[in-house]
Design a protein around this motif. Structure first.
Motif, PDB file in Angstrom:
ATOM      1  N   GLY A  90       0.769  -1.285  -0.022  1.00  0.00           N
ATOM      2  CA  GLY A  90      -0.120   0.057   0.067  1.00  0.00           C
ATOM      3  C   GLY A  90       0.789   1.244   0.146  1.00  0.00           C
ATOM      4  O   GLY A  90       0.610   2.317  -0.753  1.00  0.00           O
ATOM      5  N   GLN A  91       2.041   1.225   0.649  1.00  0.00           N
ATOM      6  CA  GLN A  91       2.849   2.407   0.755  1.00  0.00           C
ATOM      7  C   GLN A  91       3.405   2.569  -0.644  1.00  0.00           C
ATOM      8  O   GLN A  91       3.646   3.716  -1.090  1.00  0.00           O
ATOM      9  CB  GLN A  91       3.782   2.380   1.741  1.00  0.00           C
ATOM     10  CG  GLN A  91       3.556   2.505   3.073  1.00  0.00           C
ATOM     11  CD  GLN A  91       4.968   2.735   4.158  1.00  0.00           C
ATOM     12  OE1 GLN A  91       5.653   2.009   3.670  1.00  0.00           O
ATOM     13  NE2 GLN A  91       4.797   3.187   5.207  1.00  0.00           N
ATOM     14  N   ALA A  92       3.812   1.612  -1.197  1.00  0.00           N
ATOM     15  CA  ALA A  92       4.339   1.649  -2.746  1.00  0.00           C
ATOM     16  C   ALA A  92       3.491   2.217  -3.592  1.00  0.00           C
ATOM     17  O   ALA A  92       3.766   3.209  -4.319  1.00  0.00           O
ATOM     18  CB  ALA A  92       4.931   0.527  -3.105  1.00  0.00           C
ATOM     19  N   ASN A  93       2.252   1.723  -3.312  1.00  0.00           N
ATOM     20  CA  ASN A  93       1.071   2.187  -4.335  1.00  0.00           C
ATOM     21  C   ASN A  93       0.947   3.639  -4.115  1.00  0.00           C
ATOM     22  O   ASN A  93       0.624   4.643  -5.367  1.00  0.00           O
ATOM     23  CB  ASN A  93      -0.162   1.503  -4.075  1.00  0.00           C
ATOM     24  CG  ASN A  93      -0.060   0.115  -4.910  1.00  0.00           C
ATOM     25  OD1 ASN A  93       0.698  -0.273  -5.734  1.00  0.00           O
ATOM     26  ND2 ASN A  93      -0.947  -0.691  -4.719  1.00  0.00           N
ATOM     27  N   GLU A  94       1.057   4.226  -2.828  1.00  0.00           N
ATOM     28  CA  GLU A  94       0.618   5.506  -2.680  1.00  0.00           C
ATOM     29  C   GLU A  94       1.630   6.433  -3.112  1.00  0.00           C
ATOM     30  O   GLU A  94       1.451   7.515  -3.606  1.00  0.00           O
ATOM     31  CB  GLU A  94       0.420   5.525  -1.277  1.00  0.00           C
ATOM     32  CG  GLU A  94      -0.242   6.866  -0.672  1.00  0.00           C
ATOM     33  CD  GLU A  94      -1.452   7.396  -1.342  1.00  0.00           C
ATOM     34  OE1 GLU A  94      -1.706   8.663  -1.315  1.00  0.00           O
ATOM     35  OE2 GLU A  94      -2.305   6.351  -1.452  1.00  0.00           O
ATOM     36  N   ARG A  95       2.921   5.855  -2.979  1.00  0.00           N
ATOM     37  CA  ARG A  95       4.102   6.637  -3.111  1.00  0.00           C
ATOM     38  C   ARG A  95       4.091   6.802  -4.801  1.00  0.00           C
ATOM     39  O   ARG A  95       4.338   7.941  -5.409  1.00  0.00           O
ATOM     40  CB  ARG A  95       5.402   5.842  -2.972  1.00  0.00           C
ATOM     41  CG  ARG A  95       6.656   6.735  -2.955  1.00  0.00           C
ATOM     42  CD  ARG A  95       7.901   5.954  -2.448  1.00  0.00           C
ATOM     43  NE  ARG A  95       7.627   5.448  -1.240  1.00  0.00           N
ATOM     44  CZ  ARG A  95       7.626   3.977  -0.739  1.00  0.00           C
ATOM     45  NH1 ARG A  95       7.991   3.012  -1.719  1.00  0.00           N
ATOM     46  NH2 ARG A  95       7.681   3.713   0.431  1.00  0.00           N
ATOM     47  N   GLU A  99       3.883  10.430  -7.053  1.00  0.00           N
ATOM     48  CA  GLU A  99       4.643  10.809  -8.154  1.00  0.00           C
ATOM     49  C   GLU A  99       3.785  11.029  -9.268  1.00  0.00           C
ATOM     50  O   GLU A  99       4.457  11.801  -9.968  1.00  0.00           O
ATOM     51  CB  GLU A  99       5.748   9.541  -8.114  1.00  0.00           C
ATOM     52  CG  GLU A  99       6.706   9.265  -7.131  1.00  0.00           C
ATOM     53  CD  GLU A  99       7.633   8.223  -7.209  1.00  0.00           C
ATOM     54  OE1 GLU A  99       7.443   7.524  -8.331  1.00  0.00           O
ATOM     55  OE2 GLU A  99       8.450   7.920  -6.407  1.00  0.00           O
ATOM     56  N   LYS A 100       2.944  10.275  -9.656  1.00  0.00           N
ATOM     57  CA  LYS A 100       2.241  10.514 -11.024  1.00  0.00           C
ATOM     58  C   LYS A 100       1.377  11.955 -10.637  1.00  0.00           C
ATOM     59  O   LYS A 100       1.580  12.494 -11.826  1.00  0.00           O
ATOM     60  CB  LYS A 100       0.986   9.475 -11.081  1.00  0.00           C
ATOM     61  CG  LYS A 100       1.401   8.571 -11.975  1.00  0.00           C
ATOM     62  CD  LYS A 100       0.069   7.445 -12.282  1.00  0.00           C
ATOM     63  CE  LYS A 100       0.313   6.209 -13.235  1.00  0.00           C
ATOM     64  NZ  LYS A 100      -0.468   5.449 -13.386  1.00  0.00           N
ATOM     65  N   GLU A 101       0.904  12.370  -9.736  1.00  0.00           N
ATOM     66  CA  GLU A 101       0.077  13.459  -9.436  1.00  0.00           C
ATOM     67  C   GLU A 101       1.309  14.659  -9.757  1.00  0.00           C
ATOM     68  O   GLU A 101       1.211  15.724  -9.994  1.00  0.00           O
ATOM     69  CB  GLU A 101      -0.391  13.575  -7.964  1.00  0.00           C
ATOM     70  CG  GLU A 101      -1.575  12.746  -8.139  1.00  0.00           C
ATOM     71  CD  GLU A 101      -2.321  12.755  -6.804  1.00  0.00           C
ATOM     72  OE1 GLU A 101      -1.847  13.522  -5.928  1.00  0.00           O
ATOM     73  OE2 GLU A 101      -3.287  11.987  -6.677  1.00  0.00           O
ATOM     74  N   GLY A 102       2.660  14.467  -9.197  1.00  0.00           N
ATOM     75  CA  GLY A 102       3.603  15.551  -9.156  1.00  0.00           C
ATOM     76  C   GLY A 102       4.215  15.760 -10.694  1.00  0.00           C
ATOM     77  O   GLY A 102       4.664  16.790 -10.839  1.00  0.00           O
ATOM     78  N   GLU A 103       3.753  14.849 -11.317  1.00  0.00           N
ATOM     79  CA  GLU A 103       4.279  14.940 -12.833  1.00  0.00           C
ATOM     80  C   GLU A 103       3.313  15.571 -13.678  1.00  0.00           C
ATOM     81  O   GLU A 103       3.740  16.309 -14.779  1.00  0.00           O
ATOM     82  CB  GLU A 103       4.400  13.427 -13.583  1.00  0.00           C
ATOM     83  CG  GLU A 103       5.718  12.703 -12.858  1.00  0.00           C
ATOM     84  CD  GLU A 103       5.816  11.373 -13.503  1.00  0.00           C
ATOM     85  OE1 GLU A 103       4.941  10.943 -14.337  1.00  0.00           O
ATOM     86  OE2 GLU A 103       6.695  10.551 -13.201  1.00  0.00           O
ATOM     87  N   LYS A 104       2.080  16.016 -13.374  1.00  0.00           N
ATOM     88  CA  LYS A 104       1.107  16.581 -13.935  1.00  0.00           C
ATOM     89  C   LYS A 104       1.179  17.890 -13.906  1.00  0.00           C
ATOM     90  O   LYS A 104       1.655  18.805 -13.199  1.00  0.00           O
ATOM     91  CB  LYS A 104      -0.285  15.885 -13.749  1.00  0.00           C
ATOM     92  CG  LYS A 104      -0.426  14.637 -13.987  1.00  0.00           C
ATOM     93  CD  LYS A 104      -2.201  14.320 -13.554  1.00  0.00           C
ATOM     94  CE  LYS A 104      -2.228  12.899 -14.116  1.00  0.00           C
ATOM     95  NZ  LYS A 104      -3.775  12.576 -13.741  1.00  0.00           N
TER      96      LYS A 104
END
Length: 104
Positions: A90-95, A99-104
């Motif tokens: 779950g931590q890896a998925n949240e990370r 990261e995906k949201e930061g790229e947008k």
């Protein structure tokens, strides 16, 4: 894949599952076929003349109770391991999501 492949694999699994049962049908613990490594080690130690330093505080009244306690212990261990693996997953998925949201 070909459906013959699945049929052959199913037949192999069935043979592997049924063969040991057919080989030892009618033979059981009295003959020692299903005694574990613990029994063999205990017998080997007793043959050397070893005397234990102390005895157990409590022994289960039957083999079924001992099996139940072992199964409960295994279940508790599996729950703990599953929780830890799920937590890190779950931590890896949240990370990855952050990261995906930061790229947008």
């Amino acid at each position: 894949m070909d459906s013959k492949y699945y049929i052959v694999m199913l037949a192999i699994v069935a043979v592997i599952a049924i063969l040991p049962l057919a080989m030892y049908s009618g033979l059981g613990e009295e003959e020692g076929y299903f005694s574990g490594a613990d029994d063999a080690a205990g017998t080997a130690i007793e043959e050397t003349g070893y005397e234990p330093w102390f005895s157990s505080i409590w022994e289960p009244p039957s083999g079924e109770i001992a099996s139940l306690l072992f199964a409960i212990q295994a279940a508790i261990g599996a729950i703990i391991i599953g929780y830890i693996l799920g937590y890190f997953h779950g931590q890896a998925n949240e990370r990855k999501k952050i990261e995906k949201e930061g790229e947008k």
